[in-house]
Motif scaffolding. Structure first.
Motif, mmCIF file in Angstrom:
data_model
loop_
_atom_site.group_PDB
_atom_site.id
_atom_site.type_symbol
_atom_site.label_atom_id
_atom_site.label_comp_id
_atom_site.label_asym_id
_atom_site.label_seq_id
_atom_site.Cartn_x
_atom_site.Cartn_y
_atom_site.Cartn_z
ATOM 1 N N ASP A 47 0.892 -1.197 -0.057
ATOM 2 C CA ASP A 47 0.085 -0.043 0.146
ATOM 3 C C ASP A 47 0.879 1.205 0.093
ATOM 4 O OD1 ASP A 47 -2.345 -1.607 0.355
ATOM 5 O OD2 ASP A 47 -2.491 -1.478 2.292
ATOM 6 N N ASN A 48 0.345 2.246 -0.571
ATOM 7 C CA ASN A 48 0.983 3.574 -0.597
ATOM 8 C C ASN A 48 0.122 4.714 -0.373
ATOM 9 O OD1 ASN A 48 3.110 5.330 -1.303
ATOM 10 N ND2 ASN A 48 2.663 5.220 -3.625
ATOM 11 N N PRO A 49 -0.357 4.665 0.925
ATOM 12 C CA PRO A 49 -1.410 5.898 1.016
ATOM 13 C C PRO A 49 -1.056 7.255 1.474
ATOM 14 C CG PRO A 49 -1.305 4.331 3.031
ATOM 15 C CD PRO A 49 -0.370 3.891 2.049
ATOM 16 N N MET A 50 -1.960 7.976 0.810
ATOM 17 C CA MET A 50 -1.498 9.340 1.314
ATOM 18 C C MET A 50 -2.084 9.543 2.933
ATOM 19 S SD MET A 50 -2.268 12.496 -0.929
ATOM 20 C CE MET A 50 -1.152 14.028 -1.153
ATOM 21 N N ARG A 53 -0.436 5.574 8.050
ATOM 22 C CA ARG A 53 -0.170 4.178 7.385
ATOM 23 C C ARG A 53 0.656 3.344 8.639
ATOM 24 N NH1 ARG A 53 4.846 2.759 4.116
ATOM 25 N NH2 ARG A 53 4.007 0.923 2.647
ATOM 26 N N THR A 73 1.814 9.947 6.090
ATOM 27 C CA THR A 73 2.803 10.108 5.093
ATOM 28 C C THR A 73 2.826 11.452 4.497
ATOM 29 O OG1 THR A 73 1.297 9.227 3.508
ATOM 30 C CG2 THR A 73 2.420 7.613 4.502
ATOM 31 N N LEU B 232 -2.479 6.683 -5.904
ATOM 32 C CA LEU B 232 -3.715 7.150 -5.488
ATOM 33 C C LEU B 232 -4.767 7.104 -6.645
ATOM 34 C CD1 LEU B 232 -2.338 10.153 -3.499
ATOM 35 C CD2 LEU B 232 -2.918 7.793 -2.550
ATOM 36 N N GLN B 240 -3.955 -1.710 -8.418
ATOM 37 C CA GLN B 240 -2.857 -1.387 -7.685
ATOM 38 C C GLN B 240 -1.462 -1.155 -8.431
ATOM 39 O OE1 GLN B 240 -2.175 -3.994 -4.369
ATOM 40 N NE2 GLN B 240 -1.060 -2.563 -3.199
ATOM 41 N N ILE B 243 4.147 0.868 -6.225
ATOM 42 C CA ILE B 243 4.954 1.930 -6.449
ATOM 43 C C ILE B 243 4.816 2.403 -4.823
ATOM 44 C CG2 ILE B 243 5.084 4.448 -6.939
ATOM 45 C CD1 ILE B 243 5.483 2.895 -9.324
ATOM 46 N N GLN B 244 6.089 3.120 -4.464
ATOM 47 C CA GLN B 244 6.207 3.527 -3.353
ATOM 48 C C GLN B 244 6.605 5.159 -3.566
ATOM 49 O OE1 GLN B 244 5.533 2.378 0.253
ATOM 50 N NE2 GLN B 244 4.350 0.990 -1.246
ATOM 51 N N THR B 291 8.255 6.280 2.692
ATOM 52 C CA THR B 291 7.211 6.739 2.079
ATOM 53 C C THR B 291 6.588 8.042 2.426
ATOM 54 O OG1 THR B 291 6.619 4.447 1.828
ATOM 55 C CG2 THR B 291 4.684 6.022 1.398
ATOM 56 N N ALA B 292 6.403 8.876 1.434
ATOM 57 C CA ALA B 292 6.325 10.343 1.914
ATOM 58 C C ALA B 292 5.723 11.078 0.567
ATOM 59 C CB ALA B 292 7.451 11.030 2.396
ATOM 60 N N TYR B 293 4.781 11.751 1.129
ATOM 61 C CA TYR B 293 3.863 12.728 0.126
ATOM 62 C C TYR B 293 4.119 13.985 0.679
ATOM 63 C CZ TYR B 293 1.142 8.714 -1.888
ATOM 64 O OH TYR B 293 0.911 7.663 -2.386
#
Lengths: 99, 405, 205, 975
Positions: A47-50, A53, A73, B232, B240, B243-244, B291-293
């Motif tokens: 998973d790569n949620p915004m 997490r 994140t 997203l 899916q 990707i990270q 992992t970071a946005y």
């Protein structure tokens, strides 16, 4: 430089830790029982949620213990750290301010 | 007095009204999304196209990258792909009628260990076979080409040699996005800014439209090119991607008279630096590891990078850091992009470029456009599909070269 | 047929033995004194035992001050036997006075229980930084908060110094032990000596 | 550029009795040369105050248009004065792009203005830089009145306080202000007493010349302290020129003040046009008058104190106040006889022959925003106040919300951040009384949040009253509405960008502030738009109909707040301190043998040991011959070592390694390969079984940490029910490997207790013993050369003694130390893999000739499942084979690419058939040979491949992986 609350050593700089990606993705009970697609899914997809997490971290230059954390994140805020093998704590998505 | 930068065209793009349906909707008005629209119009005659962005066009990683264009990859498949992109760059400014300061100034990639020397030779010789230009340089040859490099043995990681790609280039990133936007707009593509795609309309496994903050749009083909946020969008579409999202930081100095006419890279101590046309030193480093946005990273990464820069190029000592910024990049398991079909019929994706998407702008747009137009990948991107993570046929540049691209 | 073997200890060489002169010369004298030396050949024994387990109980029993219970704690004293907390189930017994018999004592105590006792006397060395300016040298080298009210005497933790993992142990008011692994000892010593230079001079604020 | 002194021969230094200059020491003069003029200044002067004091107003020409420019500001926000400075110190290099008002003069300094583009010194920087790490309870940023009050309060409450200010003096803009009083004392007294109290407190760090330039997660702040630039003399080695502070603060008080803004009007860039706060700053801090006939243009009340001072000095011409209704402060000025021209603006300026300001055109500013009647004034200086921008950079860097405030006419803190407190004019408040009060309260609140409670004691000063601020950022052009009429309305002085440039951008279709910023480069200069950004947004808001300041918003504030040197941020991470260099206990023995070293990860290891007159190739050949025909020795201490103990250790290893470990007998060892869950090789080594429940694992040198973490990861997160513990003993043991047919004869002399007969001490067995010299040792029959080999491991403290003992015992057999180069050849001859050289992270054990080490019996091991993925079923996987050049003397480089015969001359691009992982000159084979990863290699034995990079291309034959002694007859040594 994030400050991470190691469950055993307390607050330490992020550079003492190593990140271990998504938590609660256990090694399959019997990999041979999986299809190729299921195995590949376990192998390469996380998973790569915004937002919040659950992740694995290890206090590499400290106690060398793995632990889980719920981290945002976007704000990077650690909402909780908790032992491996225990369930993810229920944290509302907008809990507390940015620290 | 400094030379003035080239003039921009008087007109760049229309700000059109959003229509209720399009033949193709491209999500993401970054370099890849705009290039995709351009090639859809130019190569495939598909002009009833909207490019939709939640912010301003070219405002994602296009606006934040360090603009290095090269094709010196380790694996045959990657080298061919990126060299095709480099070939497209050569002449792109004329094709798009926009002087975006494309400058083929050569890239020196330093080797500091025996292992790196061995990998460098492998890279150089395989690049040449695959049609990309590459040379091996001794430390003395590095010094002759780029006198500012410190080749002394007295540093902790002395330079043992370097690979050199003469055709490697930099360009003015924003202007590349604007150049594609201008041509696409002129051919009829609608560029819709400040509009977010919030969902996808599907009929079974087939896409029939997109939901946006300004209403629904009917379409049967959607291209997604939203580096940093690929997961997203994919999730909204119901599939899916492996990707990270991680932070990549970059920085600039103030303006200097020219001292560094090339591009200098060291993977071993994590720094790459060029001097842009205005005169600023542009530098980038490794991604932050989690992992970071947030589009921001730790300053310790920057400190380490500047220490490395000063070791390698001592005259940078008293340059000043003016601005540090971060971008959100897509990290794929093999550090190779994903361009192709998805489990949803009519949705195509372009993602996973890591820190190196800028160089792939032409090929990324070209191959995504082809895949959308023909519902089949082009020869160039046939190895780069999402299916490779299920078959194990990775294009594993990360492992092969130990470098995040 | 076993011969009587000589005592080999004269053959030992500590990681910083060859730098003894440099270490001595690095002392900053005057009001901002700080000195550096190696404390070689301490007995160090790695202990793994989970609190509450039979092994933990058994080992704690044979140690004069038991095992430490939390981060920073040292069971015992710096000048005798101190057991440092490394993790909830990992400890390092350190005695600057050699205790060759200790490893066997602890192994015996562990017996067949779940845990581990390993002689690590060669694994690390001890660098001792001492003097009123020691704190300021550390302030230049480790991200750890070494304020005297926070890092109290006889506290020890794992941390980094010059980007290298070390154990840091405050043994007296102005004395600190820095314990890197053997191969990193030179790097740590060079870094500390470099950081000490300025204390030879009047302080610049 | 030729500097032009706009006014010369006049001292603009005001007598001390009138304005003493709080930052200067009039008892100490300093000689400096600026733009070719040698002049006298005072200690504490900056380059710009020295220039102005000596009548020089021009600070170089603009970057693109070449227009003359003067000093605008008195602080870090200055956009025009950019310098290359060379100080007269023994160890210094010139530094470029320094901001004039921030550069303190030192004796014999040479400063030259640059035209927007700096020139880097051509030599390395010999000066010294360092870091510190600080852990305040309360970090106070800014030591103006608000910051000092906050620090005082927090420190009295018992908190650990760090208070930092970028300027040389404490007290902020208050310094030198006439007539101000705090707690009934003159401000200078209050500041001095406060500073003294803070300095006397051990738990307070109060630093000047220290810029907090960045704010990061969890209140991590970065600051740079300039420690020695203001000193004439070279400081001793070890005292850093700059210090980078790493601050982890529990609470933060932002008392960063605010920057005054100029106003955009036609020809607003001439030397002599300054910020009003700049004029005030030079007067109060340095006792320098900016000009002789001065007008002030303002949107707000902040200029009236200055107006009064200038009027008293007889240099004020008029105050042009944009506001039609006179405020209380303006009315007081009028009452004092000052000419206040209300409801008016400056719409144009004239220049002298030399380009400096000569006059201003004042126009009525009508209610509809149009210009009315004009008047002309001859002035040489215009002080402008277009309002004040709170310095909210650190708040914004920490994702604090920023909003436009109509009352303040500036971007202000939208919502306080957690753990942040705000004091002084950063809040938009401008009165001294308020600054002190909210400073004390912020200090009390911040300290309280860290467990140090106190009742705030607010220092008392006049509250003052401020009138409204007019919303004016751009004055219309007197020349009409065309783009060309705005060619000289400067928005960003540093980037030389005008309203015309903004109009071009919007005309091209741009509507986003980010696009316009990028199109024009506004706010991207050194000053990062400190004075220009808000005006740029204001101009856009006027051009783009219907867009308010709020709609457009500000661009992101990015670190650093002001320019920071690279080398300062490198700190002590230079030269040998850049990275750790790890050495084994035998390192000095290798040095004594004149070893050439190479780096293996962080380790330095002997590469080869050349003897006098030998080439590298000769030395390596000699070393390999010794190990094949006689006996050699190598320092193998760097191998990773992990002790595994517990009843389930064997089961654990069985899951980790690809091969079986359950049946390994005590006293024996087994080679194992570790793969990731993806099935790709990442480490290997021999594991010994010391007891039923104890194993001794070897890893690669570079992989030790990774493997330990891998074991802990699987144990802690998946298999914690297994009784197994892992302790790194990599550095507990030093190892010498003795290898060669005569190895037995050497080890026999070292350990007479051990029976070394081949049948008594078999391959892959080990013995625990005490060497004859008394050293406890473990001797293992492990071979990486194919020869009879014994690895002797002893506690690291005895490593050097072991090396010497082996050398001595072997002397009779001419024992030869060999390095990594020889070892690579010896093992390659035997087809032994080096992980990381013959593998690159994409290879399975099967790919590299180790199918035999992959268990077919075990239900599972990490990686096993992946071998069923399609990629592993391909028949063209790269496989490790040996290759032999047709010409037995041919050499190619490690890494050389290989192609098949049909691709040799085919047009490029062609695909590689593989690559050489190592190519060597083998004495044992009497020829060159190598290992290569070749597509489908194991099925292509006998085929020809070519290295096309050589002229002529080198032809190879693919041969089986093991080139030397494939039957393994040499493993037991000489008979």
């Amino acid at each position: 430089m994030m400050l991470i609350d190691c469950p055993h050593c307390g607050l330490r700089d992020e550079t003492e830790f190593e990140y271990g990606s998504q938590a609660h993705v256990p090694y399959p009970q019997d990999p041979q029982a999986l299809t190729n697609d299921e195995w590949a899914q376990w192998l390469y997809f996380r998973d790569n949620p915004m937002g919040l997490r659950a992740e694995r971290w290890v206090h590499l230059t400290g106690c060398r213990k793995w632990f889980n954390a719920v981290r945002d994140t976007v704000s990077y805020e650690f909402k909780a750290t908790y032992p491996v093998g225990t369930p993810r704590p229920n944290i509302p998505p907008h809990h507390g301010g940015i620290r | 007095m400094a030379d003035l930068l080239p003039e921009h065209p008087d007109f760049l793009w229309r700000n059109p009204r959003l229509k209720s349906s399009y033949d193709v909707v491209i999500v993401g008005a970054g370099g890849h999304g705009l290039a995709t629209a351009y090639y859809l119009a130019k190569e495939h005659g598909i002009t009833n196209v909207a490019v939709i962005d939640k912010g301003w066009l070219g405002g994602g990683n296009m606006a934040r990258n360090t603009t290095i264009i090269r094709s010196n990859y380790m694996l045959d498949k990657s080298t061919r792909f990126f060299d095709r992109s480099l070939q497209m760059w050569e002449g792109l400014d004329e094709e798009l009628e926009y002087d975006f300061l494309f400058s083929q100034r050569g890239l020196i990639t330093l080797a500091h260990t025996d292992a790196e020397v061995r990998e460098s030779i492998r890279r150089v010789e395989s690049n040449v076979l695959n049609g990309a230009d590459a040379e091996w340089l001794t430390p003395q040859e590095v010094k002759e080409l780029l006198p500012i490099v410190n080749i002394s043995d007295a540093i902790r990681h002395p330079v043992m040699g370097a690979t050199y790609q003469a055709r490697a280039a930099i360009a003015k990133h924003d202007h590349v996005a604007w150049a594609y936007a201008r041509k696409a707009s002129a051919m009829g593509v609608d560029i819709i800014q400040n509009t977010e795609v919030t969902g996808f309309l599907k009929d079974g496994d087939k896409v029939i439209g997109v939901e946006t903050t300004r209403g629904n749009i009917a379409t049967e083909k959607v291209g997604i090119a939203v580096a940093g946020h690929s997961s997203l969008l994919a999730e909204k579409a119901g599939f899916q991607v492996p990707i990270q999202s991680r932070t990549l930081q970059a920085l600039v100095s103030e303006l200097f008279e020219p001292v560094h006419p090339m591009i200098l890279t060291s993977h071993h101590i994590h720094v790459y630096v060029s001097q842009a046309h205005k005169g600023e030193l542009v530098m980038g480093a490794n991604t932050d590891p989690y992992t970071a946005y947030g589009a921001r990273g730790g300053f310790h990464t920057i400190e380490r990078q500047l220490a490395a820069a000063v070791e390698l190029v001592p005259i940078f000592a008293r340059a000043h850091l003016i601005r540090v910024w971060g971008g959100v990049v897509d990290i794929s398991p093999d550090s190779t992009p994903i361009i192709g079909k998805t489990p949803v019929e009519g949705i195509y994706i372009n993602c996973g470029w890591g820190s190196g998407g800028f160089k792939g702008t032409p090929i990324g747009g070209y191959t995504l456009a082809h895949t959308i137009a023909h519902d089949e990948p082009h020869e160039y991107n046939k190895h780069f599909g999402l299916d490779r993570y299920y078959t194990g046929h990775l294009v594993d540049e990360h492992s092969a070269s130990g470098v995040l691209h | 047929m076993a011969n009587v073997k000589p005592d080999p200890r004269a053959l030992r060489e500590s990681p910083l033995q060859h730098l003894a002169t440099e270490l001595e010369a690095a002392e900053a004298t005057g009001p901002h004194n700080v000195s550096i030396r190696e404390v070689p050949f301490a007995t160090m024994i790695g202990i793994r035992a989970t609190p509450g387990s039979p092994a933990h109980d058994a080992i704690a029993t044979v140690l004069p001050h038991g095992l430490p219970a939390a981060v920073g704690e040292v069971a015992g004293q710096p000048d005798a036997l101190g057991v440092l907390w490394i993790s909830p189930d990992e400890f390092l017994a350190v005695s600057v006075n050699e205790r060759p018999e200790l490893v066997a004592t602890l192994e015996d105590a562990l017996g067949q229980e779940r845990g581990h006792v390993v002689d690590l006397s060669s694994n690390r060395t001890i660098i001792e930084l001492s003097g009123p300016a020691a704190r300021h040298v550390l302030r230049k080298t480790t991200p750890t908060d070494i304020h005297p009210t926070v890092f109290t005497v006889n506290r020890a933790i794992t941390t980094t110094l010059a980007r290298t993992p070390v154990l840091l142990w405050r043994t007296e008011d102005t004395t600190w032990r820095i314990m890197p692994r053997a191969s990193f000892a030179e790097h740590i010593a060079f870094n500390l000596m470099d950081a000490m230079h300025e204390f030879n001079h009047a302080l610049v604020s | 550029m030729t500097p032009i002194a706009v006014t010369t021969g006049t001292s603009f230094r005001v007598p001390a009795a009138i304005a003493p200059g709080a930052a200067i020491n009039r008892d100490e003069t300093v000689e400096v040369t600026i733009d070719g003029h040698t002049m006298t200044a005072y200690r504490g002067d900056t380059v710009t105050s020295a220039l102005l004091a000596n009548g020089h107003r021009r600070v170089g020409d603009s970057i693109y248009l070449g227009r003359p420019r003067g000093v605008l500001a008195c602080g870090v926000e200055e956009p025009n004065s950019l310098l290359t400075v060379t100080r007269a110190k023994a160890e210094t290099i010139s530094e470029t792009m320094l901001i004039g008002p921030t550069v303190e003069v030192t004796n014999n300094m040479v400063a030259e203005h640059v035209q927007g583009i700096g020139k880097l010194a051509e030599t390395a920087d010999p000066e010294y830089y360092d870091y510190t790490y600080e852990h305040p309870d309360v970090l106070v940023v800014g030591a103006g009145p608000a910051g000092l009050a906050a620090a005082l309060q927090a420190s009295r409450a018992g908190a650990r306080v760090v208070i930092l200010d970028e300027r040389a003096t404490f007290g902020g803009n208050l310094v030198g202000t006439p007539d101000a009083v705090i707690d009934g004392k003159p401000v200078e007294t209050w500041i001095a007493e406060t500073v003294a109290e803070l300095q006397a407190n051990d738990d307070v760090t109060l630093l000047n010349r220290t810029t907090v330039f960045g704010g990061y997660e969890n209140n991590y702040f970065m600051a740079t302290q300039r420690r020695t630039d203001h000193l004439d003399d070279q400081v001793p080695f070890g005292v850093s020129r700059e210090r980078t502070l790493h601050l982890r603060a529990k609470q933060v008080v932002l008392a960063t003040g605010s920057h005054e803004r100029p106003i955009v009007f036609k020809n607003n860039d001439r030397p002599g046009i300054m910020l009003a706060s700049g004029i005030a700053g030079y007067l109060n801090r340095y006792g320098v008058l900016a000009g002789s006939s001065i007008a002030l243009l303002t949107t707000n009340d902040s200029v009236y104190l200055l107006a009064q001072q200038l009027a008293e000095l007889g240099h004020l011409v008029a105050v042009i106040d944009v506001r039609a209704d006179l405020s209380e402060a303006a009315l007081q000025a009028v009452a004092a006889g000052i000419d206040v021209i209300a409801g008016s603006v400056v719409c144009d300026t004239t220049a002298s022959d030399q380009g400096a300001l000569a006059g201003i055109t004042v126009a009525e500013y009508l209610a509809d925003g149009e210009l009315g009647a004009t008047r002309h004034f001859e002035v040489d200086t215009l002080g402008v106040s277009g309002g004040w921008s709170p310095v909210i950079h650190l708040h914004s860097q920490r994702q604090g919300k920023v909003v436009w405030d109509h009352e303040v006419q500036g971007f202000v803190i939208g919502q306080p951040r957690a753990d942040f407190h705000y004091a002084g004019s950063v809040t938009g408040s401008l009165s001294l009384g308020e600054a002190l009060a909210n400073g004390a309260n912020a200090g009390a609140a911040a300290a309280d949040a860290t467990g140090h409670f106190s009742f705030a004691t607010e220092p008392v000063a006049a509250a003052g009253h401020r009138g409204p601020v007019a919303a004016l950022r751009m004055v219309p052009s007197p020349d009409g509405e065309d783009q060309d009429a705005y060619a000289n309305h400067f928005v960003d002085l540093h980037r030389d960008q005008t309203v015309q440039d903004v109009l071009r951008a919007t005309g091209a279709g741009m509507s986003s502030v980010e696009h316009i910023k990028r199109y024009t480069s506004i706010s991207t200069g050194n000053d990062q738009g400190k004075t220009g950004a808000v005006n740029a947004i204001g101009v856009m808001s006027e051009i783009l109909d219907g867009h308010t300041m709020d709609d457009i918003g500000t661009t992101t504030f990015r670190a650093p707040y002001s320019p920071i040197s690279y080398v300062g941020l490198a700190g002590r991470q230079r030269g040998e301190l850049f990275d750790a260099l790890r050495k084994t206990a035998m390192d000095r023995a290798h040095e004594a043998l004149d070893a050439v070293f190479e780096m293996a990860g962080e380790w330095r290891r002997a590469s080869y040991y050349p003897r006098a007159g030998e080439t590298k190739a000769q030395a390596i050949r000699r070393e390999t011959i010794a190990a094949r025909n006689g006996v050699g020795m190598i320092d193998s201490s760097t191998l990773g070592k992990i002790e595994v103990r517990g009843k389930d250790s064997a089961e654990f290893l069985n899951r980790i390694y690809t091969n079986g470990f359950l049946k390994l007998k005590v006293g024996r060892g087994r080679y194992g390969v570790m793969t990731g869950v993806d099935g790709k090789v990442f480490d290997d080594g021999v594991t010994l079984r010391l007891a039923e429940d104890r194993f001794f694992m070897h890893t690669t040198s570079g992989g030790a940490q990774r493997v330990l973490n891998w074991l802990e990861n699987w144990h802690q997160t998946e298999w914690s029910h297994l009784d197994a513990t892992f302790t790194s003993v990599s550095e507990q043991f030093a190892t010498v490997a003795v290898s060669g047919p005569k190895a037995r004869r050497v080890v026999e002399q070292l350990a007479s207790d051990v029976d070394f007969a081949p049948e008594a001490f078999e391959f892959m067995e080990f013995r625990e013993t005490t060497l004859d010299n008394g050293i406890p040792a473990r001797i293992s029959r492990i071979s990486f050369t194919g020869e009879l080999s014994y690895e002797i491991a002893v506690p690291t403290q005895y490593g050097r003694a072991l090396w010497d003992a082996v050398a001595q015992a072997g002397a009779a057999y001419d024992i030869t130390p060999y390095g990594l180069e020889a070892q690579r050849i010896l093992r390659a001859e035997k087809g032994f893999v080096i992980v990381g050289q013959d593998t690159d992270g994409t290879n399975s054990p099967q790919d590299v000739g180790m199918d035999w080490v992959v268990s077919k019996i075990k239900q599972d091991f990490l990686g096993k499942r992946s071998y069923q993925l399609d990629d592993f079923l391909r028949d063209d996987r790269e496989e490790l084979v040996a290759i032999m050049a047709t010409d037995k003397n041919s050499m190619v480089r490690d890494g050389a690419a290989l192609v098949s015969a049909e691709d040799l001359d085919a047009p490029r691009p062609v695909s590689t058939s593989g690559h050489v992982t190592g190519y060597y000159d083998s004495a044992a084979l009497d020829r060159t040979f190598g290992l290569a990863l070749v597509r489908g290699g194991s099925k292509r034995i006998g085929e020809k491949l070519y290295a096309p990079a050589y002229d002529p291309p080198v032809e190879f034959e693919i041969t089986p992986l093991i080139s030397f002694d494939p039957e393994g007859t040499r493993r037991d040594g000489e008979r």
